[in-house]
Design a protein around this motif. Structure first.
Motif, PDB file in Angstrom:
ATOM      1  N   SER A 117      32.941  48.721  28.389  1.00 18.98           N
ATOM      2  CA  SER A 117      34.258  48.333  28.884  1.00 18.98           C
ATOM      3  C   SER A 117      35.221  49.490  28.723  1.00 18.98           C
ATOM      4  O   SER A 117      35.050  50.359  27.872  1.00 18.98           O
TER       5      SER A 117
ATOM      6  N   LYS B 210      44.421  45.571  34.597  1.00 23.44           N
ATOM      7  CA  LYS B 210      43.626  45.806  35.808  1.00 23.44           C
ATOM      8  C   LYS B 210      43.714  44.578  36.707  1.00 23.44           C
ATOM      9  O   LYS B 210      43.923  43.454  36.233  1.00 23.44           O
ATOM     10  N   ASP B 211      43.540  44.777  37.983  1.00 24.76           N
ATOM     11  CA  ASP B 211      43.633  43.682  38.955  1.00 24.76           C
ATOM     12  C   ASP B 211      42.362  42.831  38.897  1.00 24.76           C
ATOM     13  O   ASP B 211      41.264  43.337  39.081  1.00 24.76           O
ATOM     14  N   ILE B 212      42.535  41.534  38.615  1.00 30.09           N
ATOM     15  CA  ILE B 212      41.378  40.622  38.580  1.00 30.09           C
ATOM     16  C   ILE B 212      41.586  39.430  39.522  1.00 30.09           C
ATOM     17  O   ILE B 212      40.941  38.395  39.374  1.00 30.09           O
TER      18      ILE B 212
ATOM     19  N   ASN C  90      40.661  38.846  42.374  1.00 25.46           N
ATOM     20  CA  ASN C  90      39.535  38.482  43.234  1.00 25.46           C
ATOM     21  C   ASN C  90      38.251  38.250  42.451  1.00 25.46           C
ATOM     22  O   ASN C  90      37.150  38.329  43.010  1.00 25.46           O
ATOM     23  N   ASN C  91      38.371  37.941  41.134  1.00 25.52           N
ATOM     24  CA  ASN C  91      37.155  37.813  40.320  1.00 25.52           C
ATOM     25  C   ASN C  91      36.512  36.430  40.387  1.00 25.52           C
ATOM     26  O   ASN C  91      35.455  36.199  39.806  1.00 25.52           O
TER      27      ASN C  91
ATOM     28  N   HIS D 295      42.229  37.461  29.323  1.00 20.22           N
ATOM     29  CA  HIS D 295      43.159  38.170  30.206  1.00 20.22           C
ATOM     30  C   HIS D 295      43.499  37.247  31.368  1.00 20.22           C
ATOM     31  O   HIS D 295      42.606  36.780  32.077  1.00 20.22           O
TER      32      HIS D 295
ATOM     33  N   GLN E 191      45.802  36.899  34.873  1.00 21.88           N
ATOM     34  CA  GLN E 191      46.676  37.525  35.868  1.00 21.88           C
ATOM     35  C   GLN E 191      47.155  36.435  36.816  1.00 21.88           C
ATOM     36  O   GLN E 191      46.358  35.782  37.493  1.00 21.88           O
TER      37      GLN E 191
ATOM     38  N   HIS F 251      50.521  40.056  33.984  1.00 17.72           N
ATOM     39  CA  HIS F 251      49.337  39.874  33.153  1.00 17.72           C
ATOM     40  C   HIS F 251      49.709  39.357  31.769  1.00 17.72           C
ATOM     41  O   HIS F 251      50.774  39.696  31.240  1.00 17.72           O
TER      42      HIS F 251
ATOM     43  N   ASN G 155      44.050  34.061  37.669  1.00 21.57           N
ATOM     44  CA  ASN G 155      42.655  34.448  37.509  1.00 21.57           C
ATOM     45  C   ASN G 155      42.495  34.916  36.066  1.00 21.57           C
ATOM     46  O   ASN G 155      43.444  35.422  35.472  1.00 21.57           O
ATOM     47  N   TRP G 156      41.301  34.727  35.511  1.00 18.82           N
ATOM     48  CA  TRP G 156      41.137  35.045  34.103  1.00 18.82           C
ATOM     49  C   TRP G 156      39.768  35.632  33.809  1.00 18.82           C
ATOM     50  O   TRP G 156      38.828  35.504  34.593  1.00 18.82           O
ATOM     51  N   GLU G 157      39.670  36.283  32.653  1.00 21.49           N
ATOM     52  CA  GLU G 157      38.416  36.809  32.135  1.00 21.49           C
ATOM     53  C   GLU G 157      38.536  36.904  30.614  1.00 21.49           C
ATOM     54  O   GLU G 157      39.636  37.003  30.078  1.00 21.49           O
TER      55      GLU G 157
END
Length: 452
Positions: A105, A139-141, A143-144, A259, A261, A282, A387-389
């Motif tokens: 990462s 970072k842009d997420i 579209n995850n 995270h 967004q 974010h 959106n999340w991760e």
């Protein structure tokens, strides 16, 4: 009995009334009750009857199960299996913990372990002292493919993750990897232990008991969420905060970070100007509560003025009646929507919420900061989607999450019913206890117990 709370929507776009279960110390075995022996958690954090570990009555240390190592809870704690000493009052990373970076990462965690870094009134490094946040946090997420939504609350209850049953205590290593337990504070916002020796010991068993939650006992002597766990802005486009994570999705989610967004949407598909204003920003959030009525993908944000939800220790702590804390579900913003209408401007909602923040939290700087943050940075967005991760935790959130008392699974502190008189720096009462088989008063060592 365990209280299950069903989410309520207060009119169009209102915030879900969510129980973060911070008052509910049920264990992973499904027990519905708590008692003086299980510590309301039924955890494995008890003296191992198969261990040869003993407690030295002349020592103030804590014995690590299966080890002869003694850890002084008032000094820097030695991590088992490591020569590294971790200062529980510093922001140093715990060896072997999840507060490390995935080598695959681009995320990095800032460590402000230097003793000369700028510190706030509570002794924590200031947010600025951690340096620039990792690029991975912004970072842009969008579209995850992982989407969810955020409700909000601040009931001031003892965090769910302060109960031993909420964390992994199968070994000292697992306890450290999971960031130990969450801090909790007394009514004066002074950190106190999350658990102590149980206040009752039977002949063949002794164990640990979580300090009383103010939401269970409804009195000034209980424990509360520490106010410095309110959200904080890091940059124009990034903030940190704490959440109740969904129990169904992350049953052991205490100490995990995510995270988010914001994507400009609304949970009820009723997008307002506030949601559009939040789009693209974010947040990194850490689970300090587990909500078993929080759905998968939902993170129930700890926001002062966000509504007390199903339980209310906040009125007791700050001396404001429930009627002065806004709508039960949604808090100040829901009241502002009711008075200003559901399609007013961002600026009008901000002004309305800020006025209530200043009136109610004027004597509580951390709560005031978090309440104003909701208006000024979060744009008063009501149940926004994102959106999340899952990510590694920033050191700032780790520092404000990890207990500085219960740095190991065991301690010798005597149970207290009332923590309201505890002041920072006070010496905790200790007691010499033994497990069955090690009774110094019996030639055969029979019977667990404690010295007077």
């Amino acid at each position: 009995m365990k209280k299950r709370i069903t989410k309520l929507m207060i009119a169009a776009g209102a915030v879900a009334l969510v129980c973060a279960c911070s008052d509910d110390p049920s264990n992973s075995m499904g027990s519905e009750t708590c008692n003086s022996l299980t510590g309301c958690d039924g955890s494995s954090a008890v003296i191992d009857p198969n261990s040869s570990a003993t407690i030295n009555p002349n020592s103030s240390g804590t014995v690590i199960p299966g080890s002869s190592t003694v850890v002084d809870p008032n000094s820097s704690a030695t991590v088992p299996g490591s020569s590294t000493v971790v200062d529980p009052n510093s922001s140093a990373t715990v060896p072997g913990s999840s507060a490390s970076i995935d080598p695959n990462s681009s995320a990095t965690v800032q460590v402000s372990s230097s003793s000369d870094v700028p510190r706030d009134e509570n002794g924590f490094p200031t947010i600025e002292s951690y340096g620039p946040p990792p690029e991975a946090y912004t970072k842009d997420i969008l579209n995850n493919g992982k989407t969810g939504w955020s409700s909000r609350y601040w009931d001031a209850c003892k965090p769910h993750c302060s109960w031993l049953s909420s964390v992994d205590t199968t070994s000292e290593e697992k306890y450290q990897e999971g960031m130990t337990v969450a801090r909790n504070c007394n009514i004066h916002d002074v950190e106190v232990p999350a658990f102590t020796l149980g206040h009752a010991v039977q002949q063949y068993w002794m164990g640990y008991e979580g300090t009383n939650s103010a939401c269970v006992n409804s009195n000034a002597g209980g424990t509360y969420t520490c106010t410095d766990m309110a959200p904080i802005q890091v940059t124009e486009n990034l903030s940190y905060g704490y959440v109740a994570a969904p129990g169904a999705q992350f049953g052991g989610g205490c100490g995990k970070c995510f995270h988010l967004q914001f994507n400009g949407g609304n949970h009820a598909n009723d997008v307002k100007a506030t949601h559009k204003a939040l789009k693209g920003k974010h947040m990194i959030v850490m689970a300090s509560n587990i909500g078993y009525d929080v759905e998968a993908g939902q993170y129930d944000m700890l926001v002062p003025g966000g509504g007390v939800g199903a339980f209310n220790a906040l009125s007791t702590q700050i001396g404001v009646p429930a009627s002065g804390l806004g709508a039960n579900g949604g808090g100040f913003m829901t009241e502002c929507q009711q008075s200003l209408g559901w399609d007013n401007t961002v600026e009008a909602y901000q002004e309305c919420v800020l006025k209530k923040c200043d009136e109610v939290f004027k004597d509580w700087p951390n709560l005031l900061r978090g309440c104003r943050w909701y208006a000024e940075w979060y744009m008063t967005a009501d149940n926004p989607t994102y959106n999340w991760e899952e990510v590694e935790c920033p050191q700032y959130l780790i520092d404000h999450y990890m207990t500085s008392f219960n740095t190991t699974r065991e301690n010798r502190w005597r149970w207290k019913d009332d923590w309201s008189d505890y002041k920072k720096g006070d010496v905790l009462d200790t007691v010499y206890c033994w497990k069955d088989g090690e009774n110094p008063n019996d030639p055969n060592g029979k019977g667990a117990g404690c010295a007077p």
